[in-house]
Design a protein around this motif. Structure first.
Motif, PDB file in Angstrom:
ATOM      1  N   GLU A 126       0.870  -1.120  -0.015  1.00 40.14           N
ATOM      2  CA  GLU A 126      -0.071   0.014  -0.083  1.00 40.14           C
ATOM      3  C   GLU A 126       0.840   1.173  -0.064  1.00 40.14           C
ATOM      4  O   GLU A 126       1.641   1.525   1.028  1.00 40.14           O
ATOM      5  N   LEU A 127       0.836   1.963  -1.236  1.00 45.17           N
ATOM      6  CA  LEU A 127       1.696   3.289  -1.288  1.00 45.17           C
ATOM      7  C   LEU A 127       0.887   4.467  -0.855  1.00 45.17           C
ATOM      8  O   LEU A 127      -0.148   4.597  -0.856  1.00 45.17           O
ATOM      9  N   ASN A 128       1.952   5.362  -0.459  1.00 48.48           N
ATOM     10  CA  ASN A 128       1.292   6.901  -0.239  1.00 48.48           C
ATOM     11  C   ASN A 128       1.234   7.509  -1.445  1.00 48.48           C
ATOM     12  O   ASN A 128       2.330   8.084  -1.818  1.00 48.48           O
ATOM     13  N   GLU A 129       0.123   7.680  -2.279  1.00 46.23           N
ATOM     14  CA  GLU A 129       0.265   8.299  -3.560  1.00 46.23           C
ATOM     15  C   GLU A 129       0.716   9.839  -3.525  1.00 46.23           C
ATOM     16  O   GLU A 129       1.160  10.325  -4.472  1.00 46.23           O
ATOM     17  N   THR A 130       0.247  10.523  -2.475  1.00 50.45           N
ATOM     18  CA  THR A 130       0.115  11.921  -2.357  1.00 50.45           C
ATOM     19  C   THR A 130       1.704  12.285  -1.678  1.00 50.45           C
ATOM     20  O   THR A 130       2.121  13.494  -2.101  1.00 50.45           O
ATOM     21  N   ASP A 131       2.584  11.431  -1.522  1.00 46.78           N
ATOM     22  CA  ASP A 131       3.791  11.746  -0.666  1.00 46.78           C
ATOM     23  C   ASP A 131       3.943  12.753   0.517  1.00 46.78           C
ATOM     24  O   ASP A 131       4.645  13.345   0.886  1.00 46.78           O
ATOM     25  N   GLU A 132       2.453  13.006   0.993  1.00 50.66           N
ATOM     26  CA  GLU A 132       2.276  13.952   2.056  1.00 50.66           C
ATOM     27  C   GLU A 132       2.568  12.940   3.278  1.00 50.66           C
ATOM     28  O   GLU A 132       2.231  11.959   3.610  1.00 50.66           O
ATOM     29  N   PRO A 133       3.218  13.726   4.326  1.00 50.47           N
ATOM     30  CA  PRO A 133       3.507  12.889   5.748  1.00 50.47           C
ATOM     31  C   PRO A 133       2.226  12.537   6.296  1.00 50.47           C
ATOM     32  O   PRO A 133       1.250  13.075   6.186  1.00 50.47           O
ATOM     33  N   MET A 134       2.260  11.199   6.412  1.00 49.72           N
ATOM     34  CA  MET A 134       0.851  10.508   7.303  1.00 49.72           C
ATOM     35  C   MET A 134       0.431  11.293   8.526  1.00 49.72           C
ATOM     36  O   MET A 134       1.511  11.732   9.253  1.00 49.72           O
ATOM     37  N   SER A 135      -0.509  11.805   8.794  1.00 51.01           N
ATOM     38  CA  SER A 135      -1.028  11.954  10.233  1.00 51.01           C
ATOM     39  C   SER A 135      -0.810  10.879  11.073  1.00 51.01           C
ATOM     40  O   SER A 135      -0.614   9.734  10.782  1.00 51.01           O
ATOM     41  N   ARG A 136      -0.865  11.348  12.476  1.00 52.89           N
ATOM     42  CA  ARG A 136      -0.787  10.194  13.533  1.00 52.89           C
ATOM     43  C   ARG A 136      -1.728   9.045  13.474  1.00 52.89           C
ATOM     44  O   ARG A 136      -1.587   8.013  13.524  1.00 52.89           O
ATOM     45  N   ASP A 137      -3.084   9.693  13.131  1.00 53.48           N
ATOM     46  CA  ASP A 137      -4.129   8.713  13.054  1.00 53.48           C
ATOM     47  C   ASP A 137      -3.954   7.877  11.841  1.00 53.48           C
ATOM     48  O   ASP A 137      -4.369   6.678  12.055  1.00 53.48           O
ATOM     49  N   ALA A 138      -3.376   8.392  10.812  1.00 55.21           N
ATOM     50  CA  ALA A 138      -3.224   7.580   9.369  1.00 55.21           C
ATOM     51  C   ALA A 138      -2.146   6.439   9.733  1.00 55.21           C
ATOM     52  O   ALA A 138      -2.141   5.281   9.558  1.00 55.21           O
ATOM     53  N   LEU A 139      -1.080   6.836  10.592  1.00 58.75           N
ATOM     54  CA  LEU A 139      -0.079   6.077  10.945  1.00 58.75           C
ATOM     55  C   LEU A 139      -0.480   4.924  11.806  1.00 58.75           C
ATOM     56  O   LEU A 139      -0.300   3.600  11.587  1.00 58.75           O
ATOM     57  N   ALA A 140      -1.275   5.073  12.685  1.00 54.39           N
ATOM     58  CA  ALA A 140      -1.952   4.106  13.628  1.00 54.39           C
ATOM     59  C   ALA A 140      -2.812   3.381  12.870  1.00 54.39           C
ATOM     60  O   ALA A 140      -2.723   2.339  13.089  1.00 54.39           O
ATOM     61  N   SER A 141      -3.369   3.866  12.071  1.00 55.18           N
ATOM     62  CA  SER A 141      -4.349   2.799  11.116  1.00 55.18           C
ATOM     63  C   SER A 141      -3.550   1.994  10.301  1.00 55.18           C
ATOM     64  O   SER A 141      -3.957   0.741  10.342  1.00 55.18           O
ATOM     65  N   ALA A 142      -2.489   2.455   9.954  1.00 47.51           N
ATOM     66  CA  ALA A 142      -1.623   1.769   9.027  1.00 47.51           C
ATOM     67  C   ALA A 142      -0.889   0.529   9.740  1.00 47.51           C
ATOM     68  O   ALA A 142      -0.671  -0.604   9.577  1.00 47.51           O
ATOM     69  N   MET A 143      -0.556   0.701  11.317  1.00 57.05           N
ATOM     70  CA  MET A 143      -0.012  -0.181  11.861  1.00 57.05           C
ATOM     71  C   MET A 143      -0.798  -1.149  12.718  1.00 57.05           C
ATOM     72  O   MET A 143      -0.593  -2.141  13.126  1.00 57.05           O
ATOM     73  N   LYS A 144      -1.938  -0.873  12.434  1.00 61.72           N
ATOM     74  CA  LYS A 144      -3.340  -1.776  12.649  1.00 61.72           C
ATOM     75  C   LYS A 144      -3.434  -2.937  11.467  1.00 61.72           C
ATOM     76  O   LYS A 144      -3.691  -4.015  12.058  1.00 61.72           O
ATOM     77  N   ARG A 145      -3.057  -2.671  10.561  1.00 63.77           N
ATOM     78  CA  ARG A 145      -3.529  -3.330   9.223  1.00 63.77           C
ATOM     79  C   ARG A 145      -2.284  -4.021   8.671  1.00 63.77           C
ATOM     80  O   ARG A 145      -2.412  -4.802   7.788  1.00 63.77           O
ATOM     81  N   ALA A 146      -1.068  -3.683   8.995  1.00 62.06           N
ATOM     82  CA  ALA A 146       0.024  -4.025   8.313  1.00 62.06           C
ATOM     83  C   ALA A 146       0.890  -5.225   8.876  1.00 62.06           C
ATOM     84  O   ALA A 146       0.696  -5.077  10.049  1.00 62.06           O
ATOM     85  N   ASP A 147       1.448  -5.932   8.043  1.00 65.89           N
ATOM     86  CA  ASP A 147       2.393  -6.674   8.594  1.00 65.89           C
ATOM     87  C   ASP A 147       3.875  -5.998   8.809  1.00 65.89           C
ATOM     88  O   ASP A 147       4.483  -6.383   9.699  1.00 65.89           O
ATOM     89  N   VAL A 148       4.071  -5.036   7.723  1.00 70.68           N
ATOM     90  CA  VAL A 148       5.391  -4.407   7.749  1.00 70.68           C
ATOM     91  C   VAL A 148       4.895  -2.756   7.715  1.00 70.68           C
ATOM     92  O   VAL A 148       4.219  -2.887   6.598  1.00 70.68           O
ATOM     93  N   LEU A 149       5.664  -1.873   8.379  1.00 68.27           N
ATOM     94  CA  LEU A 149       5.302  -0.550   8.120  1.00 68.27           C
ATOM     95  C   LEU A 149       6.811  -0.276   7.685  1.00 68.27           C
ATOM     96  O   LEU A 149       7.852  -0.478   8.057  1.00 68.27           O
ATOM     97  N   VAL A 150       6.863   0.620   6.565  1.00 69.91           N
ATOM     98  CA  VAL A 150       8.232   1.272   5.848  1.00 69.91           C
ATOM     99  C   VAL A 150       8.028   2.595   6.256  1.00 69.91           C
ATOM    100  O   VAL A 150       7.378   3.712   5.267  1.00 69.91           O
ATOM    101  N   PRO A 151       8.326   3.366   7.117  1.00 64.69           N
ATOM    102  CA  PRO A 151       8.477   4.662   7.669  1.00 64.69           C
ATOM    103  C   PRO A 151       9.750   5.313   7.444  1.00 64.69           C
ATOM    104  O   PRO A 151      10.629   4.850   6.831  1.00 64.69           O
ATOM    105  N   THR A 152       9.620   6.793   7.176  1.00 64.00           N
ATOM    106  CA  THR A 152      11.066   7.544   6.814  1.00 64.00           C
ATOM    107  C   THR A 152      11.073   8.542   8.232  1.00 64.00           C
ATOM    108  O   THR A 152      10.265   8.464   9.278  1.00 64.00           O
ATOM    109  N   LEU A 153      12.180   9.222   8.128  1.00 67.09           N
ATOM    110  CA  LEU A 153      12.377  10.130   9.311  1.00 67.09           C
ATOM    111  C   LEU A 153      11.351  11.113   9.491  1.00 67.09           C
ATOM    112  O   LEU A 153      11.363  11.856  10.488  1.00 67.09           O
ATOM    113  N   SER A 154      10.528  11.239   8.571  1.00 66.51           N
ATOM    114  CA  SER A 154       9.326  12.320   8.824  1.00 66.51           C
ATOM    115  C   SER A 154       8.247  11.667   9.728  1.00 66.51           C
ATOM    116  O   SER A 154       7.213  12.298   9.885  1.00 66.51           O
TER     117      SER A 154
END
Length: 328
Positions: free
Chosen positions: A29-57
């Motif tokens: 699942e890619l971030n098509e906008t390239d905008e940094p994810m909000s905390r809510d969006a990150l929390a949601s991603a961490m609930k449904r993913a096996d692997v999270l690929v974050p960056t320093l942002s």
């Protein structure tokens, strides 16, 4: 029956070749906008993913990790620095963390050297003079900088990047000094013709250029504080391509404005992208938007390391670039 593919969420856009390769191997699942994810969006991603690929942002702290789902088992960071991830809490929750070390050492060292040359030879001032159309012609005493050869370079942090900076400095004829948590082996010191200083205070008071190449950890926060900055010579310059938090930015700004330090080259800032606005008013600084590792080749290599870490994990083995709290 084919094994179910790992669910991988990537928080920012990566090079096209990297995203395509990930899509071939995983359920991505890619971030098509390239905008940094909000905390809510990150929390949601961490609930449904096996692997999270974050960056320093992305700040993956204790509170966010507490919301991670049972599926999340690997945080495959895209980048070498992991100070934005609470590695200890992740480990306690059974979540592995990996990074991409060693990829950007040469690229970042190139940028550090570019800023050393820029400040020593007053390139930013020359560019502004020409852009403003106020140059009145050549003069024997105009725009005098300093000869690079013979300058004493102090390197704070002699890991991969620090050593790459030292090699470039040698080629320019600079005299290399360094301070590090651990002294290098004699063979490496000899190769780099580098002099070790156990006392950081003594080193910074003697060098003409100070290059910061240390990671951000509790022990390096404001390592270059107001007291230590005042030890620097008034004609010295400071370069930071590592993490902004290593320098007390407000103290540095005051000293640059007062002429107590001759110049600064900064690619990183204490508050992320929010550099001290007073820095932008100064002519004796080079300010860059975290470009140290920004090469096409480097970004692709980082992506390849992320893929190897995920694939190795998927095959039931420890990721080759796993990060553990004891390493920090």
């Amino acid at each position: 029956m084919a094994r179910k593919r790992l669910s991988v969420v990537v928080t920012r856009r990566l090079p096209e070749a990297v995203e395509k390769r990930m899509a071939d191997l995983f359920d991505v699942e890619l971030n098509e906008t390239d905008e940094p994810m909000s905390r809510d969006a990150l929390a949601s991603a961490m609930k449904r993913a096996d692997v999270l690929v974050p960056t320093l942002s992305d700040t993956i702290d204790q509170a966010l990790l507490a919301q991670a789902g049972e599926r999340l088992r690997l945080i495959a960071n895209y980048g070498a620095g992991v100070d934005h991830i609470d590695v200890g809490t992740a480990r306690q929750r059974g979540i592995l963390v990996s990074n991409t070390p060693g990829v950007s050492a040469d690229d970042t060292a190139d940028m550090a050297m570019a800023m050393i040359v820029s400040l020593s030879r007053r390139l930013p001032e020359g560019v502004r003079l020409m852009a403003a159309g106020t140059w009145e012609g050549w003069s024997p005493s105009a725009m005098l900088g300093r000869r690079i050869a013979g300058l004493r370079l102090g390197i704070l942090g002699m890991g991969r990047i620090g050593q790459a900076v030292a090699r470039r400095a040698n080629a320019f004829g600079m005299e290399v000094h360094y301070h590090n948590r651990r002294r290098l082996h004699d063979d490496i010191e000899a190769e780099l013709t580098a002099k070790y200083w156990e006392s950081l205070d003594q080193m910074v008071s003697r060098v003409d250029v100070l290059s910061i190449n240390a990671p951000h950890t509790p022990s390096t926060f404001h390592l270059m504080n107001a007291r230590r900055l005042k030890l620097m010579k008034s004609d010295a310059v400071i370069i930071n391509t590592s993490r902004g938090e290593v320098i007390d930015e407000n103290a540095l700004t005051r000293m640059l404005r007062a002429g107590e330090i001759a110049g600064a080259g900064l690619d990183v800032y204490e508050k992320g992208s929010e550099g001290n606005p007073r820095l932008r008013e100064l002519e004796n600084v080079v300010l860059l938007p975290h470009m140290g590792s920004a090469t096409v080749e480097g970004r692709i290599e980082m992506g390849e390391k992320v893929i190897i870490n995920i694939k190795t994990f998927d095959d039931g083995h420890r990721p080759p670039d796993q990060v553990v709290p004891g390493m920090l």
